[in-house]
Scaffold this motif. Sequence first.
Motif, PDB file in Angstrom:
ATOM      1  N   SER A   5       0.722  -1.313   0.091  1.00 58.56           N
ATOM      2  CA  SER A   5       0.081   0.050  -0.076  1.00 58.56           C
ATOM      3  C   SER A   5       0.712   1.227  -0.163  1.00 58.56           C
ATOM      4  O   SER A   5       2.131   1.307   0.106  1.00 58.56           O
ATOM      5  CB  SER A   5      -0.946   0.015   1.299  1.00 58.56           C
ATOM      6  N   SER A   6       0.170   2.453  -0.081  1.00 58.67           N
ATOM      7  CA  SER A   6       0.970   3.630  -0.151  1.00 58.67           C
ATOM      8  C   SER A   6       1.834   4.044   1.086  1.00 58.67           C
ATOM      9  O   SER A   6       2.926   4.515   1.070  1.00 58.67           O
ATOM     10  CB  SER A   6       0.134   4.575  -0.466  1.00 58.67           C
ATOM     11  N   SER A   7       1.386   3.533   2.250  1.00 62.15           N
ATOM     12  CA  SER A   7       1.984   3.626   3.294  1.00 62.15           C
ATOM     13  C   SER A   7       3.313   3.129   3.389  1.00 62.15           C
ATOM     14  O   SER A   7       4.408   3.307   4.185  1.00 62.15           O
ATOM     15  CB  SER A   7       1.298   3.139   4.323  1.00 62.15           C
ATOM     16  N   GLY A   8       3.776   1.929   2.491  1.00 58.12           N
ATOM     17  CA  GLY A   8       4.843   1.200   2.444  1.00 58.12           C
ATOM     18  C   GLY A   8       4.630  -0.167   3.151  1.00 58.12           C
ATOM     19  O   GLY A   8       5.575  -1.072   3.037  1.00 58.12           O
ATOM     20  N   ARG A   9       3.296  -0.265   3.902  1.00 61.14           N
ATOM     21  CA  ARG A   9       3.293  -1.775   4.421  1.00 61.14           C
ATOM     22  C   ARG A   9       2.923  -2.883   3.296  1.00 61.14           C
ATOM     23  O   ARG A   9       2.233  -2.548   2.434  1.00 61.14           O
ATOM     24  CB  ARG A   9       1.929  -1.774   4.936  1.00 61.14           C
ATOM     25  N   LYS A  10       3.504  -3.987   3.614  1.00 58.76           N
ATOM     26  CA  LYS A  10       3.531  -5.084   2.818  1.00 58.76           C
ATOM     27  C   LYS A  10       3.088  -6.379   3.238  1.00 58.76           C
ATOM     28  O   LYS A  10       3.251  -6.573   4.553  1.00 58.76           O
ATOM     29  CB  LYS A  10       4.849  -5.350   2.207  1.00 58.76           C
ATOM     30  N   VAL A  11       2.364  -7.235   2.383  1.00 60.80           N
ATOM     31  CA  VAL A  11       1.820  -8.405   3.142  1.00 60.80           C
ATOM     32  C   VAL A  11       1.849  -9.569   1.666  1.00 60.80           C
ATOM     33  O   VAL A  11       1.758  -9.225   0.679  1.00 60.80           O
ATOM     34  CB  VAL A  11       0.543  -8.319   3.720  1.00 60.80           C
ATOM     35  N   PHE A  12       2.218 -10.713   2.110  1.00 59.96           N
ATOM     36  CA  PHE A  12       1.811 -11.676   1.066  1.00 59.96           C
ATOM     37  C   PHE A  12       0.611 -12.210   0.982  1.00 59.96           C
ATOM     38  O   PHE A  12      -0.085 -12.578   1.950  1.00 59.96           O
ATOM     39  CB  PHE A  12       2.782 -13.154   1.353  1.00 59.96           C
ATOM     40  N   GLN A  13      -0.152 -12.565  -0.162  1.00 56.22           N
ATOM     41  CA  GLN A  13      -1.238 -13.235  -0.382  1.00 56.22           C
ATOM     42  C   GLN A  13      -1.187 -14.670  -1.334  1.00 56.22           C
ATOM     43  O   GLN A  13      -0.367 -14.471  -2.235  1.00 56.22           O
ATOM     44  CB  GLN A  13      -2.137 -12.359  -1.170  1.00 56.22           C
ATOM     45  N   VAL A  14      -1.291 -15.623  -0.834  1.00 56.03           N
ATOM     46  CA  VAL A  14      -1.095 -16.930  -1.276  1.00 56.03           C
ATOM     47  C   VAL A  14      -2.055 -17.539  -1.675  1.00 56.03           C
ATOM     48  O   VAL A  14      -3.205 -17.851  -0.799  1.00 56.03           O
ATOM     49  CB  VAL A  14      -0.354 -17.928  -0.532  1.00 56.03           C
ATOM     50  N   LEU A  15      -2.601 -17.734  -2.872  1.00 55.23           N
ATOM     51  CA  LEU A  15      -3.788 -18.462  -3.645  1.00 55.23           C
ATOM     52  C   LEU A  15      -3.541 -19.822  -3.536  1.00 55.23           C
ATOM     53  O   LEU A  15      -2.885 -20.682  -3.919  1.00 55.23           O
ATOM     54  CB  LEU A  15      -4.047 -17.922  -4.917  1.00 55.23           C
TER      55      LEU A  15
END
Lengths: 140, 246
Positions: free
Chosen positions: A59-69
């Motif tokens: 996101s624009s804040s720089g926060r990251k996360v992984f999404q695994v299908l």
Amino acid sequence: MASFLPAVAEQLLKDVQKTYSEKSQIPDDLLIALRFVFGSCTLQALDLVDQRSVTCVSSSSGRKVFQVLGGSGRLYTCYTSCHYCPCPAFSFSVLRRNESLVCKHILAAYLCQVMGLCQQEQVSDQHMTLILSGRAQPDP
Amino acid sequence: MVDILDIVFKRFSLQRHVSSNINVSALENGVLVVGDENINRSLLFLAAVTAASELGIKVLFFTQSQFQSLPVNFQGSASSGLKPEYLKKIRFVYPKTLDDLLEDVASLHELVAEAAALPSLVIVDSLERYVCGPAAQNRPQQETQSAAAHVVALLHDTAAFLTQNLENEAQCRVIVSIQPEWKGQGPGLQVDGNSTAEEQLRWHVVLQPNGALEFCPVSPEPGEIPQGQNPVEVNNEHVPLAITDS
């Protein structure tokens, strides 16, 4: 991903990264080592990698996360700085029984990272909040 | 041990009981406080005020029930540096449910876009109330553990993100308290007793009738802390706390 893995697992992932960057494939000896270190979830994790199932959402804040299908079509949210996955296998094999280091989704995220095979997606900060709290999934 | 708790214990411990042989482990950014909920709450409040006054940092305090009065006595020489006006640096948030808590913690990254001051200490009081509360009475134990893991993992990830965005190489700390085997409210939350004796420091925390807290470290005897069991015994006045580094 900041790692909570044993040193041998960290080194193995570095070896995968180096070899894959040079040869665009994982040789048999590294595959066997992966299976030995990470156990029965390795093959399923490699399938997820082949299917390009891991997305790095930011996101624009720089926060990251992984999404695994996952195989069932469900999206699993995994954090970048520690091990957590909402899947039943993580809850049972990792948390409850302490039999496995990670589940297939977390391993797939690790492998996609070192192999440079993560898909990328940008979302709003508000949507990232919903993803992190487990309330929403990004549009496929 | 989170540096703030280190300050609290050393400042408020009974001087005659402080032993130079007790070595505080290398500073970590996350601590789980295990013990009686009333003692935990007062300790966390003291940690919050100490952080705000001694370190001048912003604190975020998550708790289910509002503070009706100050849980700590600010009088006395040990507390002379703590003033109620430091409470302004502490933001109290009162999420009612587990989902509320998750959303509140998950939204902290939005502070960056808002150019708001980022917290350097995040406190969650009585985690058991969120994962073992009335709404979770019929929840299987496995789901309770998974819910607790989710909260702690989100806190850890959030603290890591905030640390990246704090100025002057500051770090964001996390303190979570639980009361294991929360009676009458579901199966409770067992604390994994895998920490070594050196990692798991024990303190006697005495709650005086006037509301003041006093701390006294207790060196664990070899074999004293049983593995896989809750090492804390709760009684009325002298309540040992187990502090586990995460």
